[in-house]
Design a protein around this motif. Structure first.
Motif, PDB file in Angstrom:
ATOM      1  N   ARG A 166       0.829  -1.212   0.000  1.00 52.82           N
ATOM      2  CA  ARG A 166       0.000   0.000   0.000  1.00 52.82           C
ATOM      3  C   ARG A 166       0.860   1.258   0.000  1.00 52.82           C
ATOM      4  O   ARG A 166       0.526   2.241  -0.650  1.00 52.82           O
ATOM      5  N   GLY A 167       1.945   1.257   0.760  1.00 51.45           N
ATOM      6  CA  GLY A 167       2.887   2.363   0.763  1.00 51.45           C
ATOM      7  C   GLY A 167       2.411   3.649   1.411  1.00 51.45           C
ATOM      8  O   GLY A 167       2.984   4.702   1.174  1.00 51.45           O
ATOM      9  N   ALA A 168       1.396   3.584   2.243  1.00 47.77           N
ATOM     10  CA  ALA A 168       0.849   4.807   2.853  1.00 47.77           C
ATOM     11  C   ALA A 168       1.534   5.127   4.175  1.00 47.77           C
ATOM     12  O   ALA A 168       2.034   4.247   4.870  1.00 47.77           O
ATOM     13  N   VAL A 169       1.538   6.404   4.521  1.00 44.87           N
ATOM     14  CA  VAL A 169       1.934   6.865   5.849  1.00 44.87           C
ATOM     15  C   VAL A 169       0.645   6.993   6.650  1.00 44.87           C
ATOM     16  O   VAL A 169      -0.319   7.615   6.184  1.00 44.87           O
ATOM     17  N   ALA A 170       0.612   6.393   7.826  1.00 42.27           N
ATOM     18  CA  ALA A 170      -0.587   6.430   8.667  1.00 42.27           C
ATOM     19  C   ALA A 170      -0.334   7.241   9.927  1.00 42.27           C
ATOM     20  O   ALA A 170       0.788   7.309  10.426  1.00 42.27           O
ATOM     21  N   VAL A 171      -1.402   7.867  10.429  1.00 43.69           N
ATOM     22  CA  VAL A 171      -1.406   8.548  11.721  1.00 43.69           C
ATOM     23  C   VAL A 171      -2.538   7.941  12.537  1.00 43.69           C
ATOM     24  O   VAL A 171      -3.469   7.364  11.980  1.00 43.69           O
ATOM     25  N   SER A 172      -2.479   8.059  13.857  1.00 48.05           N
ATOM     26  CA  SER A 172      -3.429   7.368  14.729  1.00 48.05           C
ATOM     27  C   SER A 172      -4.571   8.245  15.218  1.00 48.05           C
ATOM     28  O   SER A 172      -4.375   9.420  15.509  1.00 48.05           O
ATOM     29  N   ALA A 173      -5.727   7.616  15.317  1.00 50.24           N
ATOM     30  CA  ALA A 173      -6.920   8.231  15.912  1.00 50.24           C
ATOM     31  C   ALA A 173      -7.571   7.193  16.818  1.00 50.24           C
ATOM     32  O   ALA A 173      -7.551   6.000  16.504  1.00 50.24           O
ATOM     33  N   ALA A 174      -8.125   7.647  17.932  1.00 48.46           N
ATOM     34  CA  ALA A 174      -8.857   6.740  18.820  1.00 48.46           C
ATOM     35  C   ALA A 174     -10.071   6.191  18.083  1.00 48.46           C
ATOM     36  O   ALA A 174     -10.505   6.745  17.065  1.00 48.46           O
ATOM     37  N   HIS A 175     -10.631   5.104  18.593  1.00 50.82           N
ATOM     38  CA  HIS A 175     -11.736   4.424  17.918  1.00 50.82           C
ATOM     39  C   HIS A 175     -12.871   5.366  17.528  1.00 50.82           C
ATOM     40  O   HIS A 175     -13.400   5.278  16.447  1.00 50.82           O
ATOM     41  N   GLY A 176     -13.248   6.281  18.396  1.00 49.31           N
ATOM     42  CA  GLY A 176     -14.310   7.242  18.081  1.00 49.31           C
ATOM     43  C   GLY A 176     -13.806   8.457  17.321  1.00 49.31           C
ATOM     44  O   GLY A 176     -14.565   9.380  17.051  1.00 49.31           O
TER      45      GLY A 176
END
Length: 141
Positions: free
Chosen positions: A41-51
């Motif tokens: 996929r090669g994407a950069v991801a950032v985090s978010a809480a479930h909601g």
């Protein structure tokens, strides 16, 4: 990179899927992964809480892909194919969000992105997360 909470709008490439995200730690969680799907996929991801991810429009255009343990749920636009976000395997209470889908953002805005070792996933490795390396972007003159 900012570790402050950050609320942003996002969309897939064609605009069919639009969403709002609250990144509780801002952009400080930006990362890549070397597992089989992330490598392709090669994407950069950032985090978010479930909601922290709210689909504003186009929920009917979202597809979901899951494999191996089935814990992670990878969401993508069925029209343009762009990965928007996924429920994380290592922390199922959190989402990884495609940074490139966020308004005004590009992975090329980041000088360095840590690459996590998803081949030796923490869930298969006594909960120990490991850094596999660092991806750097150095713009040409």
């Amino acid at each position: 990179m900012s570790a402050q909470p950050l609320r942003m709008n996002g969309a897939c490439h064609c605009g069919a899927v639009r969403f709002e995200v609250e990144l509780s730690d801002g952009l400080s969680t930006a990362r890549r992964c070397n597992c089989s799907i992330c490598r392709m996929r090669g994407a950069v991801a950032v985090s978010a809480a479930h909601g922290g991810v709210r689909v504003l429009s186009g929920e009917e255009a979202l597809g979901t892909y899951s494999f191996n343990t089935g814990t992670a749920k990878h969401h993508f636009c069925t029209r343009c194919g762009i990965y928007t976000h996924h429920q994380r395997r290592s922390t199922p209470g959190h989402f990884g969000v495609n940074l490139a889908c966020l308004e005004g953002m590009s992975p090329f805005d980041l000088e360095e992105v840590p690459v996590l070792d998803g081949i030796n996933h923490p869930s298969d490795n006594d909960g120990k997360a490991r850094l596999a390396g660092v991806l750097r972007f150095i713009p040409a003159d």
